[in-house]
Motif scaffolding. Structure first.
Motif, PDB file in Angstrom:
ATOM      1  N   MET A 145       0.869  -1.182   0.000  1.00 19.26           N
ATOM      2  CA  MET A 145       0.000   0.000   0.000  1.00 19.26           C
ATOM      3  C   MET A 145       0.900   1.224   0.000  1.00 19.26           C
ATOM      4  O   MET A 145       1.729   1.367   0.882  1.00 19.26           O
ATOM      5  N   GLN A 146       0.695   2.067  -0.971  1.00 24.59           N
ATOM      6  CA  GLN A 146       1.454   3.301  -0.927  1.00 24.59           C
ATOM      7  C   GLN A 146       1.013   4.060   0.299  1.00 24.59           C
ATOM      8  O   GLN A 146      -0.155   4.036   0.661  1.00 24.59           O
TER       9      GLN A 146
ATOM     10  N   VAL B  60      -4.143  -6.247   7.536  1.00 27.12           N
ATOM     11  CA  VAL B  60      -3.492  -5.759   6.324  1.00 27.12           C
ATOM     12  C   VAL B  60      -3.594  -4.238   6.269  1.00 27.12           C
ATOM     13  O   VAL B  60      -2.632  -3.538   5.973  1.00 27.12           O
ATOM     14  N   THR B  61      -4.768  -3.730   6.608  1.00 31.22           N
ATOM     15  CA  THR B  61      -4.952  -2.286   6.623  1.00 31.22           C
ATOM     16  C   THR B  61      -4.059  -1.645   7.684  1.00 31.22           C
ATOM     17  O   THR B  61      -3.406  -0.630   7.429  1.00 31.22           O
ATOM     18  N   PHE B  62      -4.013  -2.245   8.848  1.00 33.57           N
ATOM     19  CA  PHE B  62      -3.216  -1.688   9.936  1.00 33.57           C
ATOM     20  C   PHE B  62      -1.732  -1.637   9.555  1.00 33.57           C
ATOM     21  O   PHE B  62      -1.092  -0.586   9.638  1.00 33.57           O
ATOM     22  N   PHE B  63      -1.215  -2.763   9.156  1.00 37.56           N
ATOM     23  CA  PHE B  63       0.217  -2.803   8.857  1.00 37.56           C
ATOM     24  C   PHE B  63       0.549  -2.044   7.572  1.00 37.56           C
ATOM     25  O   PHE B  63       1.620  -1.461   7.454  1.00 37.56           O
ATOM     26  N   GLY B  64      -0.372  -2.063   6.634  1.00 32.56           N
ATOM     27  CA  GLY B  64      -0.112  -1.389   5.366  1.00 32.56           C
ATOM     28  C   GLY B  64      -0.266   0.111   5.442  1.00 32.56           C
ATOM     29  O   GLY B  64       0.619   0.860   5.023  1.00 32.56           O
ATOM     30  N   GLU B  65      -1.375   0.569   6.006  1.00 34.97           N
ATOM     31  CA  GLU B  65      -1.657   2.004   5.995  1.00 34.97           C
ATOM     32  C   GLU B  65      -0.995   2.719   7.161  1.00 34.97           C
ATOM     33  O   GLU B  65      -0.439   3.800   7.004  1.00 34.97           O
ATOM     34  N   GLY B  68       2.924   1.286   7.264  1.00 32.53           N
ATOM     35  CA  GLY B  68       3.602   1.475   5.982  1.00 32.53           C
ATOM     36  C   GLY B  68       4.413   0.279   5.539  1.00 32.53           C
ATOM     37  O   GLY B  68       5.419   0.422   4.859  1.00 32.53           O
ATOM     38  N   CYS B  69       3.973  -0.900   5.923  1.00 33.58           N
ATOM     39  CA  CYS B  69       4.706  -2.114   5.561  1.00 33.58           C
ATOM     40  C   CYS B  69       4.257  -2.627   4.202  1.00 33.58           C
ATOM     41  O   CYS B  69       3.139  -2.376   3.771  1.00 33.58           O
ATOM     42  N   LYS B  70       5.127  -3.368   3.600  1.00 34.88           N
ATOM     43  CA  LYS B  70       4.723  -4.257   2.512  1.00 34.88           C
ATOM     44  C   LYS B  70       4.492  -5.614   3.168  1.00 34.88           C
ATOM     45  O   LYS B  70       5.365  -6.114   3.882  1.00 34.88           O
ATOM     46  N   ILE B  71       3.316  -6.166   2.966  1.00 33.20           N
ATOM     47  CA  ILE B  71       2.947  -7.372   3.721  1.00 33.20           C
ATOM     48  C   ILE B  71       2.920  -8.592   2.811  1.00 33.20           C
ATOM     49  O   ILE B  71       2.338  -8.535   1.727  1.00 33.20           O
TER      50      ILE B  71
END
Lengths: 181, 231
Positions: A145-146, B60-65, B68-71
């Protein structure tokens, strides 16, 4: 040959039919758009029915719902792509938004969001600023996610632009390049 | 309607009610190690996170947004279940050797959750070896270990760990084909993950041990580690 059950809504100065265009693999053994593919007048949503099998590259500039099978590459960079419960995609996907209720096998790049709903399945890597995965959905791969705009200074740039402006005057169905395999 | 059908329906309704309860009424427990794990990831710009649990959308939302991880999601519980149902548990060891397509030292953080509780020693060793291989120097690994007797569980379940925030996790049980195995001792856990170092070790009231490992910056990859497999 696309066969529509209703008259296509005219577009300004365009005589080409709207709807996703397909160019089959060389040899033409597999691309067989069936009469089920149709456009719903007034909504700019095109359906590809579950008996349709497409091998090649699929471009478009309107929302598309796929219930059939597609292998190759799908580009709807400014529009929403929905993979219906019967849809089976084995392709690289580029879209503004992707909603998955069926099966996707391949990498996905969406400039806005990706939703994998209950019963949906994605095997591949996702690049999108928003990803929603429902409980009961299957996913295997990576999610990139960017970062949000305020945090972008820290983040490395995305691997590739997810969305680019669609060429002007492009109708929904522009014939694409054959897929090199 | 036949009586058997009626009972089947009743049983199904009960199961459905259980499943719903599992999703909404599952306990939320504090976690101490998650915040440390995230802090360990924080030094990198876009850390790569390997999640070995079932896919959870909100995680996924937590770690991604937020982080800022690539999961990378690699649900190993499905693999364990498949081996159990096919009566091939002994093949898990070899399977783990080829399970991870990632290059060596490319992952910044690994979330094992409580997966090791379901593995016997040989399989656990092979999995730990692979995780050690893919983890970057200075990378972090979070694992939970039960300290309770697994025989106390009536029905085998896995746990879906849902991140509520940095200090809380929701534990959502779901049906498993395999029960938890004998709990590992502290010493065994330490040896299992060598050369990783235990940097945090929390024993919670829930009979769960949260252990945070870090790979020393100078740790060499074990020569016996198998090369990455193709996906």
């Amino acid at each position: 040959m696309w066969k529509r059950d209703e008259v296509v809504k005219p577009t300004s100065g365009q005589s080409t039919p709207t709807g996703p265009a397909v160019q089959s693999q060389q040899g033409g053994t597999s691309a067989a758009p069936q009469p089920e593919a149709r456009q719903q007048i007034g909504r700019d949503v095109v359906n590809i029915g579950k008996s349709v099998v497409i091998k090649g590259e699929l471009n478009g500039s309107e929302d598309l719902t796929i219930e059939g099978q597609v292998e190759g590459k799908i580009e709807l960079k400014e529009h929403v792509l929905t993979i219906g419960p019967n849809g089976k995609i084995k392709a690289q996907v580029f879209a503004k938004a992707l909603i998955v209720l069926g099966e996707v096998n391949g990498n996905v790049t969406a400039s806005e969001k990706v939703e994998i709903r209950d019963g949906g399945s994605v095997d591949g890597d996702i690049v999108s600023p928003r990803v929603a995965i429902a409980e009961g959905a299957h996913f295997r791969g990576s999610v990139d996610m960017q970062r949000k705009s305020g945090q972008q200074g820290q983040a490395s740039p995305p691997p590739r632009p997810a969305a680019q402006p669609a060429p002007q005057a492009q109708t929904a169905a522009q014939v694409a390049q054959p897929v090199a395999r | 309607m036949a009586l058997s059908d009626l009972f089947a329906r009743l049983r199904k309704d009960e199961d459905g009610a259980d499943a719903d309860a599992g999703a909404s009424d599952s306990p939320v427990q504090p976690t101490k190690a998650l915040a440390r794990f995230l802090a360990g990831l924080g030094a990198r710009q876009q850390p790569v996170l390997l999640d070995l649990g079932p896919v959870v959308g909100s995680n996924v939302t937590f770690f991604g947004e937020e982080v800022g991880c690539k999961i990378l999601v690699e649900d190993l519980s499905k693999d364990i279940d498949r081996h159990v149902t096919q009566a091939k548990v002994e093949e898990l060891q070899a399977f783990f050797d080829k399970r991870f397509p990632q290059e060596s030292e490319t992952i910044d953080g690994i979330l094992c959750w409580d997966l090791f509780d379901y593995l016997e020693r040989p399989a656990a060793e092979r999995l730990a070896r692979q995780l050690t291989r893919v983890l970057r120097p200075d990378g972090v690994l979070l694992a939970f270990f039960s300290t309770a007797d697994p025989r106390s569980a009536i029905r085998p379940t896995y746990t879906r760990h849902v991140v509520i925030d940095r200090a809380h996790l929701q534990y959502r049980p779901y049906q498993a084909a395999r029960a938890k195995q004998r709990p590992l001792l502290n010493r065994d856990i330490q040896r299992l993950f060598e050369p990783l170092r235990i940097t945090e070790n929390f024993l919670l009231k829930t009979n769960l041990r949260e252990v945070l490992f870090r790979k020393p910056a100078t740790a060499a990859v074990a020569p016996s580690a198998a090369p990455p497999a193709e996906r």
